[in-house]
Design a protein around this motif. Structure first.
Motif, PDB file in Angstrom:
ATOM      1  N   LYS A  13       0.829  -1.167  -0.085  1.00  0.00           N
ATOM      2  CA  LYS A  13      -0.090  -0.040   0.000  1.00  0.00           C
ATOM      3  C   LYS A  13       0.840   1.362   0.008  1.00  0.00           C
ATOM      4  O   LYS A  13       0.527   2.198  -0.914  1.00  0.00           O
ATOM      5  CB  LYS A  13      -1.089  -0.090   1.167  1.00  0.00           C
ATOM      6  N   ILE A  14       1.918   1.216   0.693  1.00  0.00           N
ATOM      7  CA  ILE A  14       2.796   2.493   0.887  1.00  0.00           C
ATOM      8  C   ILE A  14       3.606   2.641  -0.389  1.00  0.00           C
ATOM      9  O   ILE A  14       3.681   3.689  -0.894  1.00  0.00           O
ATOM     10  CB  ILE A  14       4.031   2.195   2.128  1.00  0.00           C
ATOM     11  N   ILE A  15       3.930   1.475  -1.091  1.00  0.00           N
ATOM     12  CA  ILE A  15       4.891   1.455  -2.123  1.00  0.00           C
ATOM     13  C   ILE A  15       3.860   2.037  -3.387  1.00  0.00           C
ATOM     14  O   ILE A  15       4.053   2.999  -4.157  1.00  0.00           O
ATOM     15  CB  ILE A  15       5.165   0.111  -2.841  1.00  0.00           C
ATOM     16  N   GLU A  16       2.368   1.736  -3.298  1.00  0.00           N
ATOM     17  CA  GLU A  16       1.459   2.204  -4.353  1.00  0.00           C
ATOM     18  C   GLU A  16       1.246   3.683  -4.122  1.00  0.00           C
ATOM     19  O   GLU A  16       1.089   4.423  -5.056  1.00  0.00           O
ATOM     20  CB  GLU A  16       0.265   1.339  -4.302  1.00  0.00           C
ATOM     21  N   GLN A  17       1.210   4.185  -2.899  1.00  0.00           N
ATOM     22  CA  GLN A  17       0.920   5.382  -2.683  1.00  0.00           C
ATOM     23  C   GLN A  17       2.105   6.291  -3.070  1.00  0.00           C
ATOM     24  O   GLN A  17       2.055   7.406  -3.514  1.00  0.00           O
ATOM     25  CB  GLN A  17       0.615   5.826  -1.073  1.00  0.00           C
ATOM     26  N   ALA A  18       3.476   5.658  -2.898  1.00  0.00           N
ATOM     27  CA  ALA A  18       4.781   6.435  -3.177  1.00  0.00           C
ATOM     28  C   ALA A  18       4.671   6.708  -4.699  1.00  0.00           C
ATOM     29  O   ALA A  18       5.111   7.670  -5.264  1.00  0.00           O
ATOM     30  CB  ALA A  18       5.764   5.516  -2.704  1.00  0.00           C
ATOM     31  N   LYS A  19       4.385   5.340  -5.425  1.00  0.00           N
ATOM     32  CA  LYS A  19       4.375   5.305  -7.036  1.00  0.00           C
ATOM     33  C   LYS A  19       3.258   6.715  -7.507  1.00  0.00           C
ATOM     34  O   LYS A  19       3.552   7.305  -8.373  1.00  0.00           O
ATOM     35  CB  LYS A  19       3.925   3.919  -7.496  1.00  0.00           C
ATOM     36  N   ASN A  68       4.332   9.710  -9.556  1.00  0.00           N
ATOM     37  CA  ASN A  68       3.591  10.030 -10.919  1.00  0.00           C
ATOM     38  C   ASN A  68       2.753  11.535 -10.893  1.00  0.00           C
ATOM     39  O   ASN A  68       3.176  12.103 -11.847  1.00  0.00           O
ATOM     40  CB  ASN A  68       2.736   8.783 -11.247  1.00  0.00           C
ATOM     41  N   SER A  69       2.291  11.791  -9.832  1.00  0.00           N
ATOM     42  CA  SER A  69       1.499  13.120  -9.723  1.00  0.00           C
ATOM     43  C   SER A  69       2.703  14.307  -9.680  1.00  0.00           C
ATOM     44  O   SER A  69       2.584  15.224 -10.424  1.00  0.00           O
ATOM     45  CB  SER A  69       0.742  13.167  -8.815  1.00  0.00           C
ATOM     46  N   GLU A  70       3.743  13.998  -9.104  1.00  0.00           N
ATOM     47  CA  GLU A  70       4.649  14.989  -9.064  1.00  0.00           C
ATOM     48  C   GLU A  70       5.435  15.067 -10.349  1.00  0.00           C
ATOM     49  O   GLU A  70       5.891  16.158 -10.776  1.00  0.00           O
ATOM     50  CB  GLU A  70       5.667  14.802  -7.854  1.00  0.00           C
ATOM     51  N   LYS A  71       5.748  14.113 -10.924  1.00  0.00           N
ATOM     52  CA  LYS A  71       6.312  13.940 -12.316  1.00  0.00           C
ATOM     53  C   LYS A  71       5.470  14.538 -13.210  1.00  0.00           C
ATOM     54  O   LYS A  71       6.048  15.540 -13.998  1.00  0.00           O
ATOM     55  CB  LYS A  71       6.497  12.496 -12.600  1.00  0.00           C
ATOM     56  N   ASN A  72       4.187  14.387 -13.227  1.00  0.00           N
ATOM     57  CA  ASN A  72       3.297  15.096 -14.046  1.00  0.00           C
ATOM     58  C   ASN A  72       3.232  16.428 -13.952  1.00  0.00           C
ATOM     59  O   ASN A  72       3.260  17.359 -15.096  1.00  0.00           O
ATOM     60  CB  ASN A  72       1.966  14.483 -14.095  1.00  0.00           C
ATOM     61  N   ALA A  73       3.274  17.001 -12.788  1.00  0.00           N
ATOM     62  CA  ALA A  73       3.087  18.447 -12.130  1.00  0.00           C
ATOM     63  C   ALA A  73       4.674  19.047 -12.987  1.00  0.00           C
ATOM     64  O   ALA A  73       4.681  20.136 -13.191  1.00  0.00           O
ATOM     65  CB  ALA A  73       3.109  18.542 -10.777  1.00  0.00           C
ATOM     66  N   ALA A  74       5.759  18.425 -12.643  1.00  0.00           N
ATOM     67  CA  ALA A  74       6.902  18.801 -13.013  1.00  0.00           C
ATOM     68  C   ALA A  74       7.047  18.846 -14.479  1.00  0.00           C
ATOM     69  O   ALA A  74       7.526  20.039 -15.080  1.00  0.00           O
ATOM     70  CB  ALA A  74       8.099  17.976 -12.476  1.00  0.00           C
ATOM     71  N   MET A  75       6.411  18.001 -15.256  1.00  0.00           N
ATOM     72  CA  MET A  75       6.523  17.955 -16.638  1.00  0.00           C
ATOM     73  C   MET A  75       5.523  18.996 -17.357  1.00  0.00           C
ATOM     74  O   MET A  75       6.002  19.714 -18.334  1.00  0.00           O
ATOM     75  CB  MET A  75       5.923  16.609 -17.244  1.00  0.00           C
TER      76      MET A  75
END
Length: 163
Positions: free
Chosen positions: A103-109, A113-120
């Protein structure tokens, strides 16, 4: 009857013995036999009591062995049950830890992803802003003169006619 000394001694000894025997028989023999019989009975009773006590001890030892065996079996069952409970608790804890880890790994992923998309998106905005600024500067420098503007308009018109 003429008795000589040794013969008279035998006679008197025999007579005294017979009298003594009858007196003993009448007065002492019955109590002596009663005492001997009483002693014999008490010895027999004591032997019987000893045999009963020995049998009772044997029965108690057998009961003790049976109780001890039952206690050992119960102890073994309790130890086995405790081991099973321990193993189940360990397995449950491992499963729960793995589920929590997943669960923690999925939340981290998802966060990555959301931070990556925001950075992109931020990067695209910055690149497009920079591209516009660069294009604006290039156009200003290339189209600074009237002749350059006319040449550019003609070139664009030629490109539009070809398409």
């Amino acid at each position: 009857m003429n008795f000589t000394a040794p013969e008279s001694l035998v006679f008197w000894t025999t007579l005294i013995f017979i009298v003594f025997f009858f007196l003993l028989k009448k007065f002492a023999w019955v109590p002596i036999l009663a005492a001997v019989r009483g002693r014999e009975e008490s010895i027999n009773k004591a032997l019987l009591a000893a045999e009963e006590a020995r049998q009772e001890i044997h029965n108690l030892q057998a009961d003790n062995q049976r109780i001890l065996q039952e206690a050992r079996l119960e102890r073994d069952a309790m130890i086995k049950e405790a081991r099973e409970i321990k193993e189940k608790m360990i397995a449950d804890a491992k499963a729960e830890a793995q589920a929590e880890g997943a669960k923690i790994i999925e939340q981290a992923k998802a966060t990555i992803n959301s931070e990556k998309n925001a950075a992109m998106a931020e990067l695209k905005n910055q690149v497009s802003g920079l591209s516009l600024e660069i294009a604006e500067k290039i156009l200003k420098s290339e189209l600074s003169g009237k002749e350059a503007q006319s040449a550019m308009v003609e070139k664009m018109l030629d490109d539009v006619k070809l398409n």
